[in-house]
Design an enzyme around this catalytic site. Structure first.
Site, mmCIF file in Angstrom:
data_model
loop_
_atom_site.group_PDB
_atom_site.id
_atom_site.type_symbol
_atom_site.label_atom_id
_atom_site.label_comp_id
_atom_site.label_asym_id
_atom_site.label_seq_id
_atom_site.Cartn_x
_atom_site.Cartn_y
_atom_site.Cartn_z
ATOM 1 N N LYS A 34 1.197 -1.225 0.244
ATOM 2 C CA LYS A 34 -0.337 -0.165 0.052
ATOM 3 C C LYS A 34 1.532 1.222 0.296
ATOM 4 O O LYS A 34 2.232 1.291 0.456
ATOM 5 C CB LYS A 34 -1.178 -0.038 1.068
ATOM 6 C CG LYS A 34 -0.090 0.085 2.451
ATOM 7 C CD LYS A 34 -1.491 0.435 3.430
ATOM 8 C CE LYS A 34 -0.342 -0.023 5.020
ATOM 9 N NZ LYS A 34 -0.898 -0.810 6.395
ATOM 10 N N TYR A 256 16.253 30.921 3.737
ATOM 11 C CA TYR A 256 15.748 31.699 4.253
ATOM 12 C C TYR A 256 15.964 31.615 5.277
ATOM 13 O O TYR A 256 16.000 30.858 6.173
ATOM 14 C CB TYR A 256 13.872 31.024 3.862
ATOM 15 C CG TYR A 256 13.702 30.463 2.957
ATOM 16 C CD1 TYR A 256 12.167 32.058 2.218
ATOM 17 C CD2 TYR A 256 13.541 29.399 2.104
ATOM 18 C CE1 TYR A 256 12.283 31.806 0.965
ATOM 19 C CE2 TYR A 256 12.932 29.012 0.587
ATOM 20 C CZ TYR A 256 12.386 30.488 0.393
ATOM 21 O OH TYR A 256 11.555 30.824 -1.099
HETATM 22 C C1 LIG Z 1 -0.233 -1.516 6.924
HETATM 23 C C2 LIG Z 1 -0.594 -3.289 7.087
HETATM 24 C C3 LIG Z 1 0.036 -3.989 6.957
HETATM 25 C C4 LIG Z 1 1.715 -4.138 7.372
HETATM 26 O O1 LIG Z 1 2.191 -3.847 8.321
HETATM 27 P P1 LIG Z 1 3.736 -3.741 8.608
HETATM 28 O O2 LIG Z 1 3.514 -3.267 10.602
HETATM 29 O O3 LIG Z 1 3.928 -2.322 7.791
HETATM 30 O O4 LIG Z 1 4.308 -4.923 8.429
HETATM 31 C C5 LIG Z 1 -0.667 -5.508 7.744
HETATM 32 N N1 LIG Z 1 -2.468 -5.649 7.545
HETATM 33 C C6 LIG Z 1 -3.102 -4.166 7.352
HETATM 34 C C7 LIG Z 1 -3.683 -4.723 6.633
HETATM 35 C C8 LIG Z 1 -1.754 -2.798 6.917
HETATM 36 O O5 LIG Z 1 -3.187 -2.061 6.690
#
Ligand SMILES: *Cc1c(COP(=O)(O)O)cnc(C)c1O
Length: 347
Positions: A34, A256
């Site tokens: 994601k 800046y």
């Molecule tokens: C983001 C997410 C993960 C992964 O989590 P990590 O801590 O990065 O391993 C697993 N399951 C779901 C549903 C997520 O949204």
């Protein structure tokens, strides 16, 4: 242009470390892709995952799913937009009875259960109703999952959620048998959860075990658990290129507001990355150096930063934890902020 180097050897190291730490096989490891693979580049990380034999992944949207559909056997869309088309290897995550009711007939789904985080997911007392709807719409129930959100904290909540989900699995199995529905896969553990719960998981009877771990941050090379110290290697390093150099006299100020003032004559350079590229903004009192050890001057601009260096390119970081300490945050945030249009190079 700045760029992100992705180290395939580090990725492979992380994958094999996770497999051995969880006493599992590559078939039990799903990659979470994601948010543009936590800023690493969706296509690039999907390609690496495929190359090393990972067959299941989790993405945010249908758009992400379509762009990597040729690389995985199983793609789960965590935050679907129900109007978009899916293909046979894409499954939509269902987080409430309301969305289950509006799901088109014959789709493949993974049902999310709320086991204590109280964000998304159906509750235990809605399961019967959910199975009824699944049956009536002829949905294919590919998976049932939850998110154990207590893996990083010392304390018993982690185990409470784990056992709660085990009870849910028993109920699902019974309902599936009663309704002639194929028993789905189960999963509940992300990176820290997998490190903590893998042996507990394998102590359950086979049919009650989670069959995959949903691994995000650990595959990218970070162990965020306070309980375990597992040696992983960051996959991404961020590089910037020199725009120009300048030799300045002692007392000159930079950028800046003239926040940085030189205490000696110095040749410095500007480099082509700034907070407009998703890097956090270096403000007054944020002290950071590049990987080579060159000071980065306060304050950053939108498209460039000034550094005590004359090299043609510098490594802004090869481990985001230097930035997480400076900004009191977590690697997830530093990495996922990096803009998708920063070019990637797999080495
Ligand atoms: C983001 C997410 C993960 C992964 O989590 P990590 O801590 O990065 O391993 C697993 N399951 C779901 C549903 C997520 O949204």
């Amino acid at each position: 242009m700045p760029y992100i180097k992705l180290d395939s050897k580090s990725f492979s190291h992380n994958l094999h470390t996770i497999v051995s730490q969880t006493n599992s096989t590559i078939n039990n490891i799903a990659i979470v892709l994601k948010d543009n693979a936590y800023g690493h580049g969706l296509i690039e990380m999907a390609t690496l995952a495929n190359k090393y034999g990972i067959t299941s992944c989790f993405v945010k949207s249908e758009v992400e799913a379509h762009s990597i559909k040729h690389l995985f056997k199983h793609i789960t869309i965590l935050y679907p937009n129900f109007d978009n088309a899916t293909e046979d290897n894409m499954y939509i995550s269902i987080t409430s009875l309301e969305t289950l009711k509006k799901t088109q007939n014959n789709k493949t789904i993974e049902l999310k259960i709320d086991s204590g985080m109280h964000r998304n997911g159906i509750s235990k007392d809605e399961i019967k109703e959910a199975i009824k709807i699944i049956k009536s719409k002829n949905l294919r129930l590919f998976g049932v999952f939850t998110h154990n959100g207590f893996a990083d904290e010392i304390g018993s909540e982690f185990y409470g959620q784990f056992h709660y989900f085990t009870e849910i699995k028993k109920e699902i199995i019974k309902l599936c048998k009663d309704n002639q529905i194929q028993i789905p896969r189960f999963h509940s553990l992300a990176s820290s959860g997998a490190f903590r719960g893998a042996s507990l998981n394998s102590s359950l009877p086979q049919e009650l075990q989670d069959s995959i771990f949903r691994i995000g941050i650990a595959l990218y090379g970070y162990c965020t658990s306070e309980i375990y110290n597992i040696k992983l290697k960051p996959v991404a390093s961020l590089w910037a290129k020199k725009i120009s150099s300048k030799t300045l006299k002692k007392g000159s100020t930079i950028g800046y507001g003239g926040v940085s003032k030189l205490d000696r004559d110095l040749t410095i350079s500007t480099y082509d990355i700034g907070y407009g590229d998703g890097l956090f903004r270096i403000k007054k009192d944020i002290n950071l150096t590049t990987k080579e050890g060159f000071s980065i001057f306060q304050v950053a601009s939108m498209d460039c930063i000034s550094i005590e260096s004359t090299l043609d390119e510098v490594c802004i970081f090869d481990d985001a934890t230097t930035w997480t300490s400076a900004f009191s945050t977590i690697p997830y945030e530093i990495l996922s902020h990096l803009h998708a249009n920063i070019p990637k190079k797999i080495v």
